[in-house]
Design an enzyme around this catalytic site. Structure first.
Site, PDB file in Angstrom:
ATOM      1  N   GLY A  35       0.798  -1.231   0.000  1.00  0.00           N
ATOM      2  CA  GLY A  35       0.000   0.000   0.000  1.00  0.00           C
ATOM      3  C   GLY A  35       0.826   1.274   0.000  1.00  0.00           C
ATOM      4  O   GLY A  35       0.283   2.366  -0.156  1.00  0.00           O
ATOM      5  N   GLU A  36       2.153   1.150   0.177  1.00  0.00           N
ATOM      6  CA  GLU A  36       2.981   2.361   0.164  1.00  0.00           C
ATOM      7  C   GLU A  36       2.956   2.982  -1.229  1.00  0.00           C
ATOM      8  O   GLU A  36       2.813   2.290  -2.236  1.00  0.00           O
ATOM      9  CB  GLU A  36       4.430   2.028   0.541  1.00  0.00           C
ATOM     10  CG  GLU A  36       4.601   1.804   2.026  1.00  0.00           C
ATOM     11  CD  GLU A  36       6.035   1.454   2.394  1.00  0.00           C
ATOM     12  OE1 GLU A  36       6.904   1.356   1.490  1.00  0.00           O
ATOM     13  OE2 GLU A  36       6.287   1.270   3.595  1.00  0.00           O
ATOM     14  N   ASP A 161     -20.626  33.076   6.188  1.00  0.00           N
ATOM     15  CA  ASP A 161     -19.674  33.347   7.263  1.00  0.00           C
ATOM     16  C   ASP A 161     -19.149  34.770   7.049  1.00  0.00           C
ATOM     17  O   ASP A 161     -18.681  35.090   5.947  1.00  0.00           O
ATOM     18  CB  ASP A 161     -18.519  32.337   7.120  1.00  0.00           C
ATOM     19  CG  ASP A 161     -17.593  32.337   8.305  1.00  0.00           C
ATOM     20  OD1 ASP A 161     -17.726  33.230   9.151  1.00  0.00           O
ATOM     21  OD2 ASP A 161     -16.745  31.432   8.380  1.00  0.00           O
ATOM     22  N   LYS A 184     -22.213  32.869  11.170  1.00  0.00           N
ATOM     23  CA  LYS A 184     -22.107  31.437  11.508  1.00  0.00           C
ATOM     24  C   LYS A 184     -21.376  31.260  12.840  1.00  0.00           C
ATOM     25  O   LYS A 184     -20.384  31.930  13.107  1.00  0.00           O
ATOM     26  CB  LYS A 184     -21.335  30.736  10.385  1.00  0.00           C
ATOM     27  CG  LYS A 184     -20.944  29.310  10.685  1.00  0.00           C
ATOM     28  CD  LYS A 184     -20.506  28.558   9.437  1.00  0.00           C
ATOM     29  CE  LYS A 184     -19.010  28.488   9.290  1.00  0.00           C
ATOM     30  NZ  LYS A 184     -18.586  27.619   8.184  1.00  0.00           N
ATOM     31  N   ARG A 186     -19.549  28.108  14.802  1.00  0.00           N
ATOM     32  CA  ARG A 186     -19.208  26.687  14.699  1.00  0.00           C
ATOM     33  C   ARG A 186     -19.188  26.072  16.096  1.00  0.00           C
ATOM     34  O   ARG A 186     -18.468  26.539  16.971  1.00  0.00           O
ATOM     35  CB  ARG A 186     -17.858  26.509  13.993  1.00  0.00           C
ATOM     36  CG  ARG A 186     -17.464  25.060  13.819  1.00  0.00           C
ATOM     37  CD  ARG A 186     -16.340  24.831  12.820  1.00  0.00           C
ATOM     38  NE  ARG A 186     -16.742  24.905  11.424  1.00  0.00           N
ATOM     39  CZ  ARG A 186     -17.458  23.994  10.787  1.00  0.00           C
ATOM     40  NH1 ARG A 186     -17.897  22.929  11.418  1.00  0.00           N
ATOM     41  NH2 ARG A 186     -17.752  24.146   9.502  1.00  0.00           N
ATOM     42  N   GLY A 217     -22.594  20.769   6.273  1.00  0.00           N
ATOM     43  CA  GLY A 217     -23.355  21.369   7.378  1.00  0.00           C
ATOM     44  C   GLY A 217     -23.547  22.879   7.219  1.00  0.00           C
ATOM     45  O   GLY A 217     -24.632  23.401   7.464  1.00  0.00           O
TER      46      GLY A 217
HETATM   47  C1  R5P Z   1     -15.148  27.328   7.274  1.00  0.00           C
HETATM   48  O1  R5P Z   1     -14.368  28.111   7.786  1.00  0.00           O
HETATM   49  C2  R5P Z   1     -15.137  27.059   5.811  1.00  0.00           C
HETATM   50  O2  R5P Z   1     -15.107  28.247   5.084  1.00  0.00           O
HETATM   51  C3  R5P Z   1     -16.305  26.212   5.359  1.00  0.00           C
HETATM   52  O3  R5P Z   1     -17.496  26.938   5.576  1.00  0.00           O
HETATM   53  C4  R5P Z   1     -16.381  24.924   6.097  1.00  0.00           C
HETATM   54  O4  R5P Z   1     -15.147  24.293   6.162  1.00  0.00           O
HETATM   55  C5  R5P Z   1     -17.387  24.008   5.452  1.00  0.00           C
HETATM   56  O5  R5P Z   1     -17.449  22.830   6.183  1.00  0.00           O
HETATM   57  P1  R5P Z   1     -18.783  21.994   6.294  1.00  0.00           P
HETATM   58  O6  R5P Z   1     -19.234  21.693   4.896  1.00  0.00           O
HETATM   59  O7  R5P Z   1     -18.372  20.771   7.048  1.00  0.00           O
HETATM   60  O8  R5P Z   1     -19.772  22.809   7.058  1.00  0.00           O
END
Ligand code: R5P
Length: 285
Positions: A35-36, A161, A184, A186, A217
């Site tokens: 697998g390497e 975001d 957003k 997290r 998400g």
């Molecule tokens: C966050 O800082 C990024 O810009 C993306 O929004 C994020 O990594 C997306 O991740 P997911 O699809 O798991 O919400």
């Protein structure tokens, strides 16, 4: 100039070499029986400026990139440029908890011991770039996204975001519509919540842009907020489509108008090419 296409990025590398009208060299990479990673550059000599196009995600591609650098150096490359369409390990750009490594720094430093310059595309954290011990450029895919959506019926571009609102702004300005963001928060690697949008998007066709889709998400949560705010349709355009845990199917079942990403990673919805942006950067550097 000679372009070498690593196994993660053969089609993008071929497109870049076509645009630059330069030679393309393939690689041969059957794994060792255990697998390497095994890799051989299919050339007798590379007495030229060499560009390697290869992702550093997932880990086997990172190993292949390290081996390719050594291989092209042994074949006599005059200079080595790494084009890393999707740079893995940019998330861990600092020590969040005692005992953690600075992964992004470790990987950048390993990669830049043998190369002369590095090109990344929408690297997740720009702060990582300073760890490359050589000149670098981070290409912004916003121009390619804007070109791709310019003939679609979009009224407003949304960043899911506040920290990434510049990307939405750039796309919006190019297609001459307004832009906005959703706030957003997290909670964990897989959970996000968003503050309800204060804007009224009633009847609007919305484009969500982001740097990457991992679990999906962020996009799913943003879509719910936008629907609550009355949108007519939601289209999603992101740079990197990682789509883990069946994320693409979950997105498709969320009544999104369309979801597409760039070809930094090869997926069934990698419809936006960043080849011309990379070729332009290589030509002008
Ligand atoms: C966050 O800082 C990024 O810009 C993306 O929004 C994020 O990594 C997306 O991740 P997911 O699809 O798991 O919400």
């Amino acid at each position: 100039m000679i372009v070498v296409g690593g196994s993660s990025s053969k089609s993008l590398a071929t497109e870049i070499s076509g645009l630059l009208e330069c030679d393309y060299v393939n690689i041969i990479n059957p794994s060792f029986p255990d697998g390497e990673c095994y890799v051989r550059v299919d050339a007798k000599s590379l007495d030229d400026d060499v560009v390697i196009v290869q992702n550093t995600y997932p880990d086997n591609n990172l190993v292949e990139m390290l081996l390719l650098e050594d291989a092209v150096m042994n074949l006599g490359a005059k200079t080595i440029t790494l084009v890393i369409p999707y740079f893995g390990y940019a998330r861990q750009d600092k020590i969040f908890k005692p005992g953690e490594p600075e992964s992004a720094k470790v990987i950048s430093q390993c990669l830049s011991t043998k190369c002369d310059r590095v090109i990344t595309v929408d690297i997740h954290k720009e702060s990582v770039l300073k760890h490359f011990g050589c000149p670098y450029i981070d290409i912004k895919a916003a121009d390619a996204i804007a070109d791709y959506v310019k003939n679609r019926d979009i009224d407003v571009v949304i960043s899911p975001d506040i920290g990434a609102v510049d990307r939405a702004k750039k796309v919006a300005e190019k297609i001459k519509v307004s832009y906005d963001y959703i706030e957003k928060i997290r909670l964990s690697g897989t959970e996000v919540i968003m503050k309800p949008s204060k804007s009224n998007y009633s009847g609007k066709n919305v484009l969500i842009v982001d740097d990457m889709i991992t679990t999906g998400g962020t996009i799913i949560t943003a879509s719910k907020q936008l629907r609550n705010a009355g949108v007519k349709s939601i289209t999603v355009a992101c740079t990197h489509g990682l789509f883990i845990n069946d994320a693409l199917n979950r997105l498709k079942s969320n009544s999104l108008n369309d979801v597409f990403v760039s070809n930094t990673l090869t997926t069934s919805v990698s419809k936006i090419s960043v080849a011309s942006l990379i070729a332009k950067a290589l030509k002008e550097w």
